[in-house]
Design an enzyme around this catalytic site. Structure first.
Site, mmCIF file in Angstrom:
data_model
loop_
_atom_site.group_PDB
_atom_site.id
_atom_site.type_symbol
_atom_site.label_atom_id
_atom_site.label_comp_id
_atom_site.label_asym_id
_atom_site.label_seq_id
_atom_site.Cartn_x
_atom_site.Cartn_y
_atom_site.Cartn_z
ATOM 1 N N ASP A 118 0.861 -1.183 0.000
ATOM 2 C CA ASP A 118 0.000 0.000 0.000
ATOM 3 C C ASP A 118 0.897 1.233 0.000
ATOM 4 O O ASP A 118 1.704 1.422 0.916
ATOM 5 C CB ASP A 118 -0.861 -0.060 1.277
ATOM 6 C CG ASP A 118 -1.792 1.128 1.414
ATOM 7 O OD1 ASP A 118 -1.663 2.116 0.655
ATOM 8 O OD2 ASP A 118 -2.652 1.075 2.310
ATOM 9 N N ASP A 171 -5.579 7.638 -5.429
ATOM 10 C CA ASP A 171 -5.795 9.050 -5.083
ATOM 11 C C ASP A 171 -6.656 9.157 -3.817
ATOM 12 O O ASP A 171 -6.290 9.846 -2.844
ATOM 13 C CB ASP A 171 -6.485 9.719 -6.282
ATOM 14 C CG ASP A 171 -6.463 11.233 -6.241
ATOM 15 O OD1 ASP A 171 -6.117 11.791 -5.183
ATOM 16 O OD2 ASP A 171 -6.813 11.855 -7.246
ATOM 17 N N TYR A 190 -7.799 4.346 -15.409
ATOM 18 C CA TYR A 190 -7.369 4.866 -16.716
ATOM 19 C C TYR A 190 -7.026 3.753 -17.715
ATOM 20 O O TYR A 190 -6.666 4.028 -18.853
ATOM 21 C CB TYR A 190 -6.207 5.852 -16.560
ATOM 22 C CG TYR A 190 -6.627 7.223 -16.042
ATOM 23 C CD1 TYR A 190 -7.950 7.490 -15.704
ATOM 24 C CD2 TYR A 190 -5.702 8.254 -15.891
ATOM 25 C CE1 TYR A 190 -8.333 8.738 -15.230
ATOM 26 C CE2 TYR A 190 -6.080 9.507 -15.425
ATOM 27 C CZ TYR A 190 -7.392 9.751 -15.087
ATOM 28 O OH TYR A 190 -7.772 10.984 -14.620
HETATM 29 P P1 ADP Z 1 -5.348 5.674 -12.627
HETATM 30 O O1 ADP Z 1 -6.541 6.589 -12.720
HETATM 31 O O2 ADP Z 1 -4.036 6.390 -12.900
HETATM 32 O O3 ADP Z 1 -5.520 4.430 -13.430
HETATM 33 P P2 ADP Z 1 -5.968 4.255 -10.126
HETATM 34 O O4 ADP Z 1 -5.856 4.783 -8.739
HETATM 35 O O5 ADP Z 1 -7.324 3.886 -10.628
HETATM 36 O O6 ADP Z 1 -5.243 5.336 -11.065
HETATM 37 O O7 ADP Z 1 -5.031 2.979 -10.287
HETATM 38 C C1 ADP Z 1 -3.645 3.039 -10.398
HETATM 39 C C2 ADP Z 1 -3.036 1.839 -9.745
HETATM 40 O O8 ADP Z 1 -2.970 2.042 -8.337
HETATM 41 C C3 ADP Z 1 -3.831 0.544 -9.949
HETATM 42 O O9 ADP Z 1 -2.920 -0.463 -10.347
HETATM 43 C C4 ADP Z 1 -4.403 0.260 -8.561
HETATM 44 O O10 ADP Z 1 -4.516 -1.132 -8.333
HETATM 45 C C5 ADP Z 1 -3.343 0.855 -7.670
HETATM 46 N N1 ADP Z 1 -3.713 1.200 -6.280
HETATM 47 C C6 ADP Z 1 -4.930 1.438 -5.755
HETATM 48 N N2 ADP Z 1 -4.817 1.704 -4.422
HETATM 49 C C7 ADP Z 1 -3.493 1.634 -4.113
HETATM 50 C C8 ADP Z 1 -2.719 1.778 -2.918
HETATM 51 N N3 ADP Z 1 -3.288 2.091 -1.739
HETATM 52 N N4 ADP Z 1 -1.367 1.616 -2.995
HETATM 53 C C9 ADP Z 1 -0.768 1.320 -4.165
HETATM 54 N N5 ADP Z 1 -1.442 1.172 -5.325
HETATM 55 C C10 ADP Z 1 -2.779 1.316 -5.304
#
Ligand code: ADP
Length: 176
Positions: free
Chosen positions: A16, A40, A127
């Site tokens: 995470d 985010d 995305y």
């Molecule tokens: P984007 O809009 O750039 O695609 P997302 O947040 O939807 O961004 O996803 C980007 C990546 O971050 C995905 O691979 C998702 O699984 C991952 N992700 C989501 N939560 C966390 C977290 N707490 N720590 C690390 N990666 C995460």
């Protein structure tokens, strides 16, 4: 998994991003910087409302660019907010924009004198960037940075889930 590139290291972990103790963590933000789901949302929840207040003041960020705020309540001192491309068919400049998102985040960390940075897998959630292609771009950009700069010593990729971790591991084994 960890590899040494010139003076620095690239490490891959499953975990995470909000719990990382690097100097900065990177947020896969959207252009408004006003928060969203995925990584985010997790960063703003864990870091507290101060980060969003700083984002409001900054006012937004173009795709491929990066901006920096403090880390609020996070262990990391800073959050670098970058905007990856929304993937359509790969022919709309997506590869270059994704590379820019990583490269401009690294430049922003460097301009603050930071030594360590943790990235999520930008653009591969909402995305929809194909994971294998995104992993190759992310890792190539990190490797190229470490080959031509000596300021940042640790670039950590924090992969959410085993699938993403395995894909990045395979890509790094091929590239490093
Ligand atoms: P984007 O809009 O750039 O695609 P997302 O947040 O939807 O961004 O996803 C980007 C990546 O971050 C995905 O691979 C998702 O699984 C991952 N992700 C989501 N939560 C966390 C977290 N707490 N720590 C690390 N990666 C995460």
């Amino acid at each position: 998994m960890e590899v040494t590139i010139h003076k620095g290291r690239i490490s891959l972990i499953e975990g995470d991003i909000t719990r990382q103790d690097t100097d900065a963590i990177v947020n896969a933000a959207n252009k408004s910087l006003l928060g969203g789901g995925g990584v985010d949302g997790a960063i703003h929840r864990a870091g507290g409302p101060g980060i969003l207040e700083e984002c409001v003041t900054i006012g937004g960020c173009e795709t491929g660019e990066a901006v920096i705020t403090t880390g609020g309540n996070l262990k990391a001192g800073y959050v670098i907010h970058t905007v990856g491309p929304v993937y359509r068919d790969g022919l709309q400049g997506e590869p270059r924009l994704l590379e820019n998102a990583y490269a401009n985040s690294l430049k922003t960390a460097s301009s603050k004198g930071l030594k360590s940075i943790a990235f999520p897998s930008i653009s591969t959630g909402a995305y929809r960037y194909p994971l294998e292609d995104a992993a190759e771009i992310a890792l190539k950009t990190a490797i190229n940075y470490l080959k031509s700069n000596e300021d940042i010593l640790l670039i950590r990729f924090v992969l959410f889930g085993q699938k993403a971790f395995e894909v990045y591991k395979k890509a790094l084994t091929k590239l490093a």
